[in-house]
Write a protein that holds these residues in place. Structure first.
Motif, PDB file in Angstrom:
ATOM      1  N   LEU A  64       9.686  -9.599   2.667  1.00  0.00           N
ATOM      2  CA  LEU A  64       9.853  -8.248   2.109  1.00  0.00           C
ATOM      3  C   LEU A  64       9.323  -7.185   3.070  1.00  0.00           C
ATOM      4  O   LEU A  64       9.980  -6.166   3.324  1.00  0.00           O
ATOM      5  CB  LEU A  64       9.129  -8.141   0.765  1.00  0.00           C
ATOM      6  CG  LEU A  64       9.741  -8.871  -0.426  1.00  0.00           C
ATOM      7  CD1 LEU A  64       8.779  -8.839  -1.610  1.00  0.00           C
ATOM      8  CD2 LEU A  64      11.079  -8.252  -0.819  1.00  0.00           C
ATOM      9  N   ASN A  65       8.141  -7.435   3.616  1.00  0.00           N
ATOM     10  CA  ASN A  65       7.498  -6.420   4.447  1.00  0.00           C
ATOM     11  C   ASN A  65       8.098  -6.316   5.842  1.00  0.00           C
ATOM     12  O   ASN A  65       7.853  -5.329   6.543  1.00  0.00           O
ATOM     13  CB  ASN A  65       5.988  -6.685   4.524  1.00  0.00           C
ATOM     14  CG  ASN A  65       5.288  -6.337   3.229  1.00  0.00           C
ATOM     15  OD1 ASN A  65       5.673  -5.401   2.540  1.00  0.00           O
ATOM     16  ND2 ASN A  65       4.271  -7.103   2.881  1.00  0.00           N
ATOM     17  N   ALA A  66       8.886  -7.302   6.231  1.00  0.00           N
ATOM     18  CA  ALA A  66       9.571  -7.234   7.522  1.00  0.00           C
ATOM     19  C   ALA A  66      11.024  -6.807   7.360  1.00  0.00           C
ATOM     20  O   ALA A  66      11.749  -6.685   8.356  1.00  0.00           O
ATOM     21  CB  ALA A  66       9.523  -8.593   8.216  1.00  0.00           C
ATOM     22  N   SER A  67      11.435  -6.549   6.122  1.00  0.00           N
ATOM     23  CA  SER A  67      12.850  -6.307   5.847  1.00  0.00           C
ATOM     24  C   SER A  67      13.026  -5.047   5.000  1.00  0.00           C
ATOM     25  O   SER A  67      12.077  -4.301   4.755  1.00  0.00           O
ATOM     26  CB  SER A  67      13.450  -7.533   5.133  1.00  0.00           C
ATOM     27  OG  SER A  67      13.192  -8.726   5.850  1.00  0.00           O
ATOM     28  N   SER A  68      14.247  -4.858   4.529  1.00  0.00           N
ATOM     29  CA  SER A  68      14.595  -3.611   3.841  1.00  0.00           C
ATOM     30  C   SER A  68      13.981  -3.491   2.453  1.00  0.00           C
ATOM     31  O   SER A  68      14.009  -2.413   1.856  1.00  0.00           O
ATOM     32  CB  SER A  68      16.119  -3.486   3.730  1.00  0.00           C
ATOM     33  OG  SER A  68      16.661  -4.631   3.076  1.00  0.00           O
ATOM     34  N   GLY A  69      13.414  -4.578   1.918  1.00  0.00           N
ATOM     35  CA  GLY A  69      12.752  -4.491   0.619  1.00  0.00           C
ATOM     36  C   GLY A  69      11.355  -3.923   0.675  1.00  0.00           C
ATOM     37  O   GLY A  69      10.712  -3.733  -0.361  1.00  0.00           O
ATOM     38  N   ARG A  70      10.868  -3.619   1.867  1.00  0.00           N
ATOM     39  CA  ARG A  70       9.495  -3.123   2.026  1.00  0.00           C
ATOM     40  C   ARG A  70       9.274  -1.819   1.269  1.00  0.00           C
ATOM     41  O   ARG A  70      10.088  -0.903   1.321  1.00  0.00           O
ATOM     42  CB  ARG A  70       9.206  -2.914   3.516  1.00  0.00           C
ATOM     43  CG  ARG A  70       7.785  -2.464   3.803  1.00  0.00           C
ATOM     44  CD  ARG A  70       7.536  -2.304   5.294  1.00  0.00           C
ATOM     45  NE  ARG A  70       8.304  -1.195   5.849  1.00  0.00           N
ATOM     46  CZ  ARG A  70       9.364  -1.311   6.634  1.00  0.00           C
ATOM     47  NH1 ARG A  70       9.825  -2.512   6.950  1.00  0.00           N
ATOM     48  NH2 ARG A  70      10.002  -0.264   7.099  1.00  0.00           N
ATOM     49  N   ASN A  71       8.180  -1.729   0.550  1.00  0.00           N
ATOM     50  CA  ASN A  71       7.747  -0.484  -0.087  1.00  0.00           C
ATOM     51  C   ASN A  71       6.224  -0.530  -0.223  1.00  0.00           C
ATOM     52  O   ASN A  71       5.597  -1.521   0.168  1.00  0.00           O
ATOM     53  CB  ASN A  71       8.443  -0.270  -1.444  1.00  0.00           C
ATOM     54  CG  ASN A  71       8.170  -1.389  -2.435  1.00  0.00           C
ATOM     55  OD1 ASN A  71       7.022  -1.738  -2.694  1.00  0.00           O
ATOM     56  ND2 ASN A  71       9.230  -1.973  -3.004  1.00  0.00           N
ATOM     57  N   VAL A  72       5.645   0.511  -0.748  1.00  0.00           N
ATOM     58  CA  VAL A  72       4.176   0.557  -0.800  1.00  0.00           C
ATOM     59  C   VAL A  72       3.616  -0.555  -1.674  1.00  0.00           C
ATOM     60  O   VAL A  72       2.516  -1.070  -1.424  1.00  0.00           O
ATOM     61  CB  VAL A  72       3.687   1.945  -1.268  1.00  0.00           C
ATOM     62  CG1 VAL A  72       3.986   2.164  -2.741  1.00  0.00           C
ATOM     63  CG2 VAL A  72       2.195   2.118  -0.996  1.00  0.00           C
ATOM     64  N   ALA A  73       4.371  -0.992  -2.692  1.00  0.00           N
ATOM     65  CA  ALA A  73       3.894  -2.080  -3.536  1.00  0.00           C
ATOM     66  C   ALA A  73       3.877  -3.398  -2.773  1.00  0.00           C
ATOM     67  O   ALA A  73       2.916  -4.164  -2.870  1.00  0.00           O
ATOM     68  CB  ALA A  73       4.779  -2.195  -4.782  1.00  0.00           C
ATOM     69  N   THR A  74       4.931  -3.671  -2.001  1.00  0.00           N
ATOM     70  CA  THR A  74       4.945  -4.923  -1.242  1.00  0.00           C
ATOM     71  C   THR A  74       3.887  -4.911  -0.149  1.00  0.00           C
ATOM     72  O   THR A  74       3.320  -5.947   0.182  1.00  0.00           O
ATOM     73  CB  THR A  74       6.323  -5.177  -0.609  1.00  0.00           C
ATOM     74  OG1 THR A  74       6.617  -4.173   0.380  1.00  0.00           O
ATOM     75  CG2 THR A  74       7.417  -5.186  -1.653  1.00  0.00           C
ATOM     76  N   GLU A  75       3.614  -3.736   0.388  1.00  0.00           N
ATOM     77  CA  GLU A  75       2.654  -3.636   1.497  1.00  0.00           C
ATOM     78  C   GLU A  75       1.205  -3.693   1.026  1.00  0.00           C
ATOM     79  O   GLU A  75       0.350  -4.248   1.721  1.00  0.00           O
ATOM     80  CB  GLU A  75       2.890  -2.347   2.273  1.00  0.00           C
ATOM     81  CG  GLU A  75       4.170  -2.344   3.097  1.00  0.00           C
ATOM     82  CD  GLU A  75       4.340  -1.071   3.892  1.00  0.00           C
ATOM     83  OE1 GLU A  75       4.955  -1.124   4.972  1.00  0.00           O
ATOM     84  OE2 GLU A  75       3.855  -0.003   3.450  1.00  0.00           O
ATOM     85  N   THR A  76       0.916  -3.091  -0.119  1.00  0.00           N
ATOM     86  CA  THR A  76      -0.489  -2.921  -0.507  1.00  0.00           C
ATOM     87  C   THR A  76      -0.878  -3.601  -1.814  1.00  0.00           C
ATOM     88  O   THR A  76      -2.058  -3.580  -2.187  1.00  0.00           O
ATOM     89  CB  THR A  76      -0.829  -1.422  -0.640  1.00  0.00           C
ATOM     90  OG1 THR A  76      -0.103  -0.865  -1.758  1.00  0.00           O
ATOM     91  CG2 THR A  76      -0.470  -0.661   0.621  1.00  0.00           C
ATOM     92  N   LYS A  77       0.071  -4.202  -2.526  1.00  0.00           N
ATOM     93  CA  LYS A  77      -0.247  -4.781  -3.834  1.00  0.00           C
ATOM     94  C   LYS A  77       0.068  -6.272  -3.949  1.00  0.00           C
ATOM     95  O   LYS A  77      -0.630  -6.999  -4.654  1.00  0.00           O
ATOM     96  CB  LYS A  77       0.504  -4.027  -4.949  1.00  0.00           C
ATOM     97  CG  LYS A  77       0.188  -2.539  -5.044  1.00  0.00           C
ATOM     98  CD  LYS A  77      -1.256  -2.301  -5.397  1.00  0.00           C
ATOM     99  CE  LYS A  77      -1.559  -0.837  -5.674  1.00  0.00           C
ATOM    100  NZ  LYS A  77      -1.497  -0.002  -4.465  1.00  0.00           N
ATOM    101  N   VAL A  78       1.115  -6.739  -3.284  1.00  0.00           N
ATOM    102  CA  VAL A  78       1.556  -8.114  -3.527  1.00  0.00           C
ATOM    103  C   VAL A  78       0.517  -9.132  -3.077  1.00  0.00           C
ATOM    104  O   VAL A  78      -0.019  -9.910  -3.884  1.00  0.00           O
ATOM    105  CB  VAL A  78       2.919  -8.381  -2.851  1.00  0.00           C
ATOM    106  CG1 VAL A  78       3.275  -9.870  -2.945  1.00  0.00           C
ATOM    107  CG2 VAL A  78       4.013  -7.558  -3.534  1.00  0.00           C
ATOM    108  N   LYS A  79       0.188  -9.167  -1.788  1.00  0.00           N
ATOM    109  CA  LYS A  79      -0.786 -10.144  -1.300  1.00  0.00           C
ATOM    110  C   LYS A  79      -2.214  -9.784  -1.704  1.00  0.00           C
ATOM    111  O   LYS A  79      -3.059 -10.662  -1.899  1.00  0.00           O
ATOM    112  CB  LYS A  79      -0.691 -10.271   0.220  1.00  0.00           C
ATOM    113  CG  LYS A  79       0.501 -11.089   0.694  1.00  0.00           C
ATOM    114  CD  LYS A  79       0.373 -11.428   2.176  1.00  0.00           C
ATOM    115  CE  LYS A  79       1.433 -12.427   2.596  1.00  0.00           C
ATOM    116  NZ  LYS A  79       1.302 -12.830   4.017  1.00  0.00           N
ATOM    117  N   GLN A  80      -2.475  -8.496  -1.833  1.00  0.00           N
ATOM    118  CA  GLN A  80      -3.841  -8.052  -2.101  1.00  0.00           C
ATOM    119  C   GLN A  80      -4.237  -8.230  -3.568  1.00  0.00           C
ATOM    120  O   GLN A  80      -5.387  -8.571  -3.871  1.00  0.00           O
ATOM    121  CB  GLN A  80      -4.009  -6.582  -1.702  1.00  0.00           C
ATOM    122  CG  GLN A  80      -3.787  -6.302  -0.229  1.00  0.00           C
ATOM    123  CD  GLN A  80      -2.325  -6.030   0.119  1.00  0.00           C
ATOM    124  OE1 GLN A  80      -1.419  -6.444  -0.588  1.00  0.00           O
ATOM    125  NE2 GLN A  80      -2.114  -5.325   1.229  1.00  0.00           N
TER     126      GLN A  80
END
Length: 298
Positions: free
Chosen positions: A214-230
């Protein structure tokens, strides 16, 4: 601009307001504050320099001593109560005073109160914030500000003591509108991310790798960047923003939809799902718990 050393009024010492007020203190500001919670007042006073913080019993008492007054309150209903209720700000406002509503209020209500303040020779502008409690604590919030040049010139030094990115949005009310629409886009992104994670889980995909995709592709957003793994994958669910506040911002966006005549079908679906999540988990649950709610619903 208020004279150097003049106290800044601060009304509302909640989850965001308390660290924002502390940020002002760290920058050398003196405060005249007001909050109904004794614990919140004690928390602000703790560690403050002697004489840096004083408290007023009513909002009107804040207006008696401060030329610039910050409101950090939950919603427009509470703002109206603080402005127009018994012991409220409005009746105590003097020409030249400035009120800065930094909560997430209804744009039309902000404009109504601004007109009432202007009738007394004062000004009210909107300056809602974006960012977590962590950013409020660090004084690095993003702040949107609506208002004319004269009000902005007076507000900017105070806002810079609480925020890092300041964006002027236009006339009074425009910042509250943009904040609500921004939070709708965030809520939609978080909801889509949580749904995608539940589907990936059902397919027994590696969720950590999926987050990387997701974070390397077009699905990236602030939720995928700062919420999914964290927050979501470890089950922490401590993103720092409550479900009830998310729903409130979506309702504000819904009011904008109705006012403008834009149907916004995706917004209506989003509002319904977030409303169901609040009903199931309670308004104080973290917004990342939308993922937990989706798991319960399947």
């Amino acid at each position: 601009m208020a004279a150097a050393g003049a106290p800044v009024g601060f009304i509302g010492l909640g989850m965001m307001g308390l660290p924002m007020a502390r940020s002002l203190l760290r920058r050398g500001r003196h405060l005249i504050a007001c909050d109904s919670s004794e614990a919140a007042r004690a928390a602000l006073a703790e560690g403050a320099e002697p004489g840096a913080v004083r408290f007023a019993a009513t909002p009107a008492g804040v207006a008696d001593e401060a030329e610039v007054i910050v409101l950090m309150l939950p919603d427009s209903r509470i703002v109206a109560q603080v402005m127009e209720g018994e012991g409220g700000l409005l009746a105590a406002l003097r020409p030249g005073q400035l009120v800065i509503d930094m909560g997430s209020s209804l744009p039309a209500e902000t404009q109504r109160l601004a007109a009432l303040a202007a009738a007394r020779g004062a000004a009210l502008i909107d300056a809602p914030v974006s960012g977590s409690v962590v950013k409020a604590t660090a004084g690095t919030l993003a702040i949107m500000a609506g208002g004319d040049d004269a009000a902005w010139a007076r507000a900017e030094p105070v806002l810079r003591d609480m925020g890092e990115a300041l964006i002027r949005t236009g006339a009074t009310g425009s910042a509250h509108a943009m904040k609500a629409l921004n939070n709708y886009v965030y809520a939609a992104g978080l909801l889509a991310s949580a749904e995608a994670l539940r589907m990936a889980e059902a397919m027994r995909l590696d969720l950590g790798i999926f987050a990387d995709v997701l974070n390397a592709s077009s699905g990236r957003n602030v939720a995928t960047e700062t919420k999914v793994k964290q927050e979501i994958l470890p089950g922490r669910y401590q993103g720092g923003f409550q479900l009830g506040l998310m729903r409130k911002d979506l309702e504000t966006a819904g009011a904008i939809s109705a006012e403008t005549g834009v149907e916004a079908q995706a917004l209506q679906l989003c509002r319904a799902l977030w409303g169901e999540a609040v009903a199931a988990l309670g308004p104080k649950a973290d917004n990342t718990e939308i993922h937990r709610f989706l798991g319960r619903a399947t």
